[in-house]
Design a protein around this motif. Structure first.
Motif, short mmCIF file in Angstrom:
data_model
loop_
_atom_site.label_atom_id
_atom_site.label_comp_id
_atom_site.label_asym_id
_atom_site.label_seq_id
_atom_site.Cartn_x
_atom_site.Cartn_y
_atom_site.Cartn_z
N PRO A 56 2.17 4.34 4.57
CA PRO A 56 2.20 2.88 4.83
C PRO A 56 3.54 2.28 4.40
CG PRO A 56 0.13 3.52 3.78
CD PRO A 56 1.02 4.72 3.73
N ARG A 57 4.04 1.33 5.18
CA ARG A 57 5.37 0.77 4.92
C ARG A 57 5.44 0.02 3.59
NH1 ARG A 57 9.29 0.23 8.43
NH2 ARG A 57 9.92 -1.76 7.52
N ARG A 100 2.97 1.83 9.63
CA ARG A 100 3.42 2.99 8.85
C ARG A 100 4.89 3.25 9.13
NH1 ARG A 100 -1.12 5.43 6.76
NH2 ARG A 100 -3.09 4.74 7.68
#
Length: 326
Positions: free
Chosen positions: A240-241, A162
């Motif tokens: 979330p990335r 994240r």
């Protein structure tokens, strides 16, 4: 196989299939013109028509090859930099104009050709117009899904975890400035789309389509800035990335690709001053914005590709496991 990998495969194959009819239609135009079976487009000589459509066949072939490279095993053996760059530019061209394509289709003008053939044949049937429009829409949607999935296969550590796991890094300051610049450029385009007159030299030349394109460009610039800013500052921490990464890829590609195409045309109008051709915007202001968008998009791309030196142990472990599996 994870869900994102399955989605990427569907997107890549779908993009290649969607653009194939466009390439075949252009081949039929070239062959028909050479054999004298089909007329050339309005305003073109036979040689010009053949050369221009041959170029678009090459562009379509390159687009299909890029789409397949994003999903086939041999694509991972291609050097990442050129493949990612061409996919990034192609996605930046096509994805932002999908709402515009839908809008023009609803208005009954589905025969537009974003591929730059200089117009379509004088006797082009409606089914060809539909296939051309559907080809670009399908290609754009497919690349929008396939490119992030391919990047995740190449660099799984960049998508792991994240935002709060990894904030900052060596490129954080440049990313922040790029996000601010992208937001400023996007706000100017949105201002023009809303009917603002500052920086507009020929208000009568503005039409609904041009304002819609300006609004879409401005919206994508703001989305790109939001994604880059979130990655640089790690907020919101639990996001979330992959979400801001995907938005940053699409938006930065839009900034770079469209301004990279519009800048030479703007400079040509400023220097040659052809009769009967004008842009609504002041040419100097438009040129400055396009230069800024090209530079901003390139800086955003560099920040998206730059490695994070402060990767978390969890992310590093995920990357190691993925690399071992590969």
């Amino acid at each position: 196989m994870e869900w994102w990998d399955r989605a990427g495969r569907v997107g890549a194959y779908g993009a290649a299939v969607a653009l194939t009819p466009y390439a075949l239609i252009k081949v039929s135009w070239v062959v028909g013109a050479l054999l004298g079976l089909l007329p050339v487009g309005d305003g073109f000589g036979a040689v010009e028509w053949v050369v221009l459509n041959t170029a678009t066949i090459g562009m379509a072939g390159a687009g299909i090859a890029v789409a397949l490279a994003l999903v086939r095993p041999w694509g991972l053996r291609i050097p990442g930099a050129p493949l990612v760059f061409f996919a990034w530019v192609g996605t930046g061209f096509l994805v932002p104009v999908l709402p515009y394509a839908l809008f023009t289709s609803l208005l009954g003008s589905a025969g537009s050709d974003p591929g730059g053939s200089g117009g379509h044949g004088p006797s082009m049937p409606g089914w060809e117009a539909v296939l051309i429009q559907a080809g670009f829409v399908g290609m754009g949607l497919g690349l929008a899904v396939a490119l992030p999935a391919h990047l995740r296969r190449r660099r799984p550590e960049a998508f792991a975890g994240r935002l709060g796991d990894r904030a900052g890094g060596p490129a954080a300051r440049a990313s922040s400035w790029a996000a601010c610049a992208g937001a400023a450029i996007g706000l100017v385009w949105l201002y023009w789309a809303a009917g603002g007159t500052a920086g507009i030299s020929h208000p009568a030349a503005r039409d609904l389509g041009g304002r819609l394109l300006a609004g879409l460009s401005g919206g994508w610039a703001l989305l790109a800035s939001a994604g880059i800013w979130a990655l640089a500052h790690g907020r919101p921490a639990r996001l979330p990335r992959w979400a801001p990464l995907a938005i940053g890829w699409l938006g930065s590609g839009s900034l770079f690709a469209w301004s990279g195409w519009k800048l030479p045309f703007t400079l040509y109008l400023a220097l040659a001053q052809p009769a009967g051709t004008v842009l609504p915007e002041n040419l100097a202001a438009a040129a400055v914005l396009h230069v800024g968008a090209i530079v901003t998009g390139a800086v955003m791309l560099r920040s998206l590709l730059s490695p994070r030196t402060d990767a978390s142990p969890t992310a590093t472990g995920t990357a190691t496991a993925a690399d071992t599996a590969t």
